[in-house]
Design a protein around this motif. Structure first.
Motif, PDB file in Angstrom:
ATOM      1  N   LEU A  71     -15.726  20.919 -53.758  1.00 22.36           N
ATOM      2  CA  LEU A  71     -14.745  21.446 -54.706  1.00 22.36           C
ATOM      3  C   LEU A  71     -15.032  20.966 -56.127  1.00 22.36           C
ATOM      4  O   LEU A  71     -14.924  21.724 -57.089  1.00 22.36           O
ATOM      5  N   LEU A  72     -15.389  19.680 -56.269  1.00 23.46           N
ATOM      6  CA  LEU A  72     -15.720  19.173 -57.603  1.00 23.46           C
ATOM      7  C   LEU A  72     -16.968  19.850 -58.155  1.00 23.46           C
ATOM      8  O   LEU A  72     -17.060  20.126 -59.359  1.00 23.46           O
ATOM      9  N   LEU A 118      -7.090  19.578 -56.474  1.00 25.91           N
ATOM     10  CA  LEU A 118      -8.423  19.917 -55.981  1.00 25.91           C
ATOM     11  C   LEU A 118      -8.551  21.400 -55.659  1.00 25.91           C
ATOM     12  O   LEU A 118      -9.626  21.990 -55.806  1.00 25.91           O
ATOM     13  N   SER A 119      -7.451  22.025 -55.243  1.00 25.61           N
ATOM     14  CA  SER A 119      -7.520  23.455 -54.913  1.00 25.61           C
ATOM     15  C   SER A 119      -7.738  24.311 -56.151  1.00 25.61           C
ATOM     16  O   SER A 119      -8.099  25.480 -56.038  1.00 25.61           O
ATOM     17  N   ASP A 124      -7.259  27.076 -51.363  1.00 23.04           N
ATOM     18  CA  ASP A 124      -6.204  26.170 -50.909  1.00 23.04           C
ATOM     19  C   ASP A 124      -5.904  26.362 -49.430  1.00 23.04           C
ATOM     20  O   ASP A 124      -5.775  25.385 -48.684  1.00 23.04           O
ATOM     21  N   THR A 180     -13.908  14.771 -45.476  1.00 24.87           N
ATOM     22  CA  THR A 180     -13.293  14.466 -46.774  1.00 24.87           C
ATOM     23  C   THR A 180     -14.338  14.453 -47.876  1.00 24.87           C
ATOM     24  O   THR A 180     -14.156  15.074 -48.936  1.00 24.87           O
ATOM     25  N   VAL A 187      -2.730  15.487 -55.388  1.00 27.65           N
ATOM     26  CA  VAL A 187      -4.201  15.486 -55.405  1.00 27.65           C
ATOM     27  C   VAL A 187      -4.741  16.728 -54.700  1.00 27.65           C
ATOM     28  O   VAL A 187      -5.689  17.384 -55.184  1.00 27.65           O
ATOM     29  N   THR A 242     -15.777  18.136 -48.459  1.00 26.89           N
ATOM     30  CA  THR A 242     -14.883  19.090 -49.113  1.00 26.89           C
ATOM     31  C   THR A 242     -14.578  18.687 -50.547  1.00 26.89           C
ATOM     32  O   THR A 242     -14.623  19.520 -51.456  1.00 26.89           O
ATOM     33  N   VAL A 243     -14.293  17.407 -50.775  1.00 30.31           N
ATOM     34  CA  VAL A 243     -14.016  16.959 -52.143  1.00 30.31           C
ATOM     35  C   VAL A 243     -15.250  17.147 -53.016  1.00 30.31           C
ATOM     36  O   VAL A 243     -15.160  17.655 -54.153  1.00 30.31           O
ATOM     37  N   THR A 259      -9.897  23.481 -58.666  1.00 29.64           N
ATOM     38  CA  THR A 259     -11.206  23.259 -59.282  1.00 29.64           C
ATOM     39  C   THR A 259     -12.082  24.497 -59.228  1.00 29.64           C
ATOM     40  O   THR A 259     -12.739  24.853 -60.216  1.00 29.64           O
ATOM     41  N   LEU A 276      -9.268  19.645 -45.617  1.00 32.00           N
ATOM     42  CA  LEU A 276      -9.075  18.412 -46.358  1.00 32.00           C
ATOM     43  C   LEU A 276      -7.778  17.700 -45.967  1.00 32.00           C
ATOM     44  O   LEU A 276      -7.766  16.472 -45.804  1.00 32.00           O
ATOM     45  N   VAL A 309      -8.604  23.547 -48.352  1.00 33.30           N
ATOM     46  CA  VAL A 309      -7.773  22.356 -48.568  1.00 33.30           C
ATOM     47  C   VAL A 309      -6.821  22.147 -47.402  1.00 33.30           C
ATOM     48  O   VAL A 309      -6.773  21.067 -46.800  1.00 33.30           O
TER      49      VAL A 309
END
Length: 801
Positions: A395-396, A587-588, A705, A388, A583, A391-392, A590, A713, A709
């Motif tokens: 992506l950010l 995130l997909s 995605d 988590t 969410v 990946t987050v 970004t 994710l 994701v």
């Protein structure tokens, strides 16, 4: 509803297919030439100050807004730009142009002597004119007169530019590129589908649904264009979604149909079970995406509204094709849906390796434990915190460039350098002082004292970034009167008495479409005027468009998020999963937004991709890309969550349900994403920068995605939340019991008995505590049976195993 639909498709399959074919033929006839009816603009807010200023100028000062430019260069043997021979030749040319119907306000360097209508090297001069009417009428005039003024003209070399020519070139280029994109996407899509299905027959079915959606939407667009403005860019969405969604929905429906057949169902029963399960998922997916696209109707610009005009019909037609036409074809094909396995010769030569002993369609949940997707999900959930965070964070990080975004508008530089209109505009941009077509126009609709108007013009000319101000009282520069009024300036007053109008032109000394040019518009509007004024011009149009989008963006966002929450709640019975789905979808996006800024705005890879960066991106495009990409992300999310929930209702084992759901849908989602990326990537090969940005950005969003994701994710986060993923307050749980949707067969209160043990604890997706101890006892046997055999048609219909 789905039971009735199943009865219709199984009892009247030939009638349905014949009707679909007739509708397809009619749509092909009606939709033919739809591109010719569509427009290339649409970024202005029709209720803004700039739009009202444009209407006032067209009404009171015809020809004051030049949108047609001739770049005139004397041929080698002439006497030069200022020679008498050149002047005579240009006069004949301008007299002929002024006599054309629909052409007003013709003026040139040779008639005014203005140095702002010649290039700084003295080689070429400009002829300006205004083509009357809205975009369609002006484009028709352009097509009629352009062949007679382009090229060699009696000792002159003439090239055509101006906004009308730019929009015409954009429209024709997009139409040509769209044909090429379809030729690229269709065979690659068919190849991917054949490899996924292993059957040429099964692979052709989603393509047929795609053609049904694409042709139908083209007919709808042509009909809509007869009573409102529609952007030509909407055609790209028709291709992307028509083909992409048809593949998505077709994959899901055909895969489930084959799964039901492998479980022992007969053909009618397999079709009925498929509609009751996968059909509901397709319907929810289509509704989610349609709502996302419908949110663009809140914006006043027809550029954005056009994508709702195109997107809603294409989504609904793809769903109708998947829920009506495709099942009818499956009834007629029966088990021959697997015919034409062209992978056999590839296996014989060892290209694909040996065939697996059991297909995924035939596997029960127990056998799925050996698949790669199942093992991946289990591994991800064991390391859920690490996956988590990684990946987050990644992506950010990919989305960070979007923090430096600069919004503007796409101009002629989105065209390829070979386009004549771009070449003309580039000469004007580089070699003509003051950008004659880029001025800020100010219209005063009330009678104003001449001295007060002169003082206003002087104050405007002193603003930073202003080269000069031209008005009825003369030419002002740096706060002082530079040139007394002449005949041209006197013509800036029209009417008499209280109806008197006047207009001033603020000529910028800076790039008119740049952020500094947009700030200059705001400075002009903030300058105290002696009477109410309207401020217009191309840059003012951009400023008003950005403001209109900003004012309505929260409304569109609220519509998308609220509708998404409600639909996912009705599907899952949880309030946690809808929030997580939102969410995940956000995130997909970004990476897409970060790439848009890094590539298109900042110009990285511009040499490779063959476009000219301008330092900004079209204001409306991120809004459009958000609505499409968010909807597609939810599309894949619904596919996954529906299978997870179906397994969870049968077993009550959360972690295993996540793994089985990913195993059931992993290959479908990735194959659908690959096809969608191919289609969007083909659109992204366009020679128009905006279209390239749209196609390439959406292709990236879909791949991120599906492969990051959904594959990493989602199982990681669901593993972290555990049973809490299915939580809902008791009132909402009762609401879902009454109105929610279940893919499984009906048990007590419409929910399979196996879900009772979990639902009674407060985590169920739709069952209440009323299920009781009998349901809890049934859960164990149901789970065991589900892991050993595939669900048969009768078990779907009875709700028991």
């Amino acid at each position: 509803m789905f039971a009735a639909l199943a009865r219709l498709t199984t009892s009247r399959p030939r009638l349905l297919l014949i009707s679909a074919f007739v509708l397809l033929a009619l749509a092909a006839v009606v939709g033919r030439g739809a591109a010719d009816e569509l427009l290339g603009g649409g970024n202005e807010d029709p209720g803004s100050s700039s739009a009202r200023a444009a209407a006032a100028l067209d009404r009171d000062f015809p020809g004051s807004r030049p949108n047609f430019v001739l770049l005139v260069t004397p041929s080698g043997g002439s006497a030069g730009l200022d020679g008498p021979g050149t002047a005579a030749d240009v006069k004949a040319l301008t007299d002929r142009l002024a006599a054309e119907p629909g052409v007003t306000g013709v003026r040139s360097y040779w008639t005014t002597g203005s140095p702002t209508l010649r290039t700084d090297d003295g080689r070429s001069g400009l002829v300006l004119a205004h083509l009357e009417g809205r975009e369609t009428a002006a484009a028709d005039t352009l097509e009629r007169i352009a062949p007679h003024y382009r090229g060699a003209q009696d000792g002159l070399d003439v090239r055509i530019g101006g906004m009308v020519a730019v929009q015409h070139d954009i429209q024709s280029t997009i139409s040509e590129d769209l044909v090429r994109a379809e030729l690229i996407a269709l065979p690659i899509t068919l190849l991917i589908l054949v490899l996924v299905f292993g059957s040429a027959v099964a692979a052709l079915l989603p393509l047929a649904v795609g053609l049904f959606a694409m042709f139908g939407t083209s007919a709808v667009l042509r009909a809509v264009a007869s009573f409102t403005d529609v952007s030509v860019f909407a055609l790209n969405l028709t291709t992307v979604l028509g083909l992409g969604l048809a593949v998505d929905y077709g994959l899901f429906v055909v895969r489930r149909y084959r799964e039901e057949l492998a479980g022992g169902a007969d053909v009618p029963g397999a079709v009925a079970a498929t509609l009751r399960t996968a059909g509901r998922t397709v319907l929810f997916s289509a509704l989610t995406l349609a709502v996302s696209l419908a949110a663009m109707l809140v914006f006043p610009q027809y550029f954005l509204r056009s994508f709702a005009y195109a997107g809603i019909p294409v989504v609904l037609l793809a769903a109708v094709g998947a829920l009506v036409v495709l099942p009818a074809a499956l009834v007629l094909l029966g088990r021959r849906v697997d015919a034409g396995d062209i992978r056999k010769p590839l296996r014989r030569i060892g290209f694909l390796g040996r065939r697996r002993r059991a297909s995924v369609e035939a596997d029960g949940a127990e056998n799925l434990a050996g698949t790669g997707w199942f093992r991946l999900s289990q591994a991800v959930m064991r390391r859920a915190p690490v996956v988590t965070v990684a990946t987050v964070g990644g992506l950010l990080l990919l989305g960070l460039p979007f923090l430096g975004v600069q919004f503007g508008t796409a101009d002629d530089r989105q065209l390829p350098t070979s386009a004549e209109s771009r070449q003309v505009q580039q000469v004007i941009r580089d070699h003509v002082e003051g950008r004659p077509a880029g001025t800020i126009e100010i219209v005063a609709r009330e009678s104003t004292d001449s001295a007060a108007r002169a003082d206003y013009a002087a104050r405007l000319s002193a603003l930073p970034g202003v080269a000069r101000v031209v008005g009825p009282e003369g030419v002002f520069r740096a706060g002082q009167l530079e040139t007394a009024p002449g005949p041209a300036e006197a013509g800036r007053i029209a009417g008499a008495g209280a109806a008197t109008s006047a207009y001033l032109s603020v000529v910028p000394a800076i790039e008119d479409l740049s952020p500094a040019g947009q700030e200059l518009v705001r400075d002009v509007r903030a300058t105290q005027a002696p009477s109410p004024v309207l401020v217009g011009g191309l840059t003012a149009t951009i400023v008003d468009s950005k403001d209109a989008i900003a004012d309505r963006l929260w409304i569109a966002g609220a519509i998308v998020l609220l509708a998404t929450f409600v639909l996912v709640f009705l599907l899952s019975g949880s309030v946690v999963l809808p929030l997580l789905a939102i969410v995940f979808a956000a995130l997909s996006l970004t990476a897409m937004f970060g790439a848009v800024v890094w590539v298109v705005q900042d110009g990285n890879l511009s040499d490779v991709l063959g476009f000219t960066p301008t330092g900004s991106i079209e204001t409306a495009l991120p809004v459009l890309m958000f609505c499409i990409a968010f909807g597609l992300s939810m599309d894949y999310g619904v596919f996954l969550l529906s299978r997870v929930r179906e397994e969870y209702e049968l077993t009550g084992d959360h972690r295993r349900s996540v793994a089985v759901g990913l195993a059931r849908t992993g290959s479908i989602v990735t194959a659908a994403a690959a096809v969608m990326a191919v289609v969007m990537g083909a659109i992204g090969t366009s020679r128009v920068t905006n279209t390239m940005m749209l196609g390439g950005g959406l292709a990236l969003a879909v791949l991120v995605d599906a492969f990051i994701v959904r594959s990493l994710l989602v199982p990681a986060v669901l593993g972290l939340f555990g049973e809490r993923s299915w939580w809902a307050p008791r009132p909402l749980r009762r609401l879902h019991d009454r109105f929610g949707i279940s893919e499984s067969g009906p048990g007590p209160r419409g929910v399979p008995a196996a879900a009772g043990a979990v639902a009674g604890a407060g985590f169920g997706a739709g069952a209440g505590a009323e299920v009781g101890a009998e349901a809890e006892a049934a859960a164990g046997s149901a789970a065991g049976a589900r892991h050993s055999v595939a669900v048969s048609t009768s078990s779907h219909e009875s709700g028991a195993l």
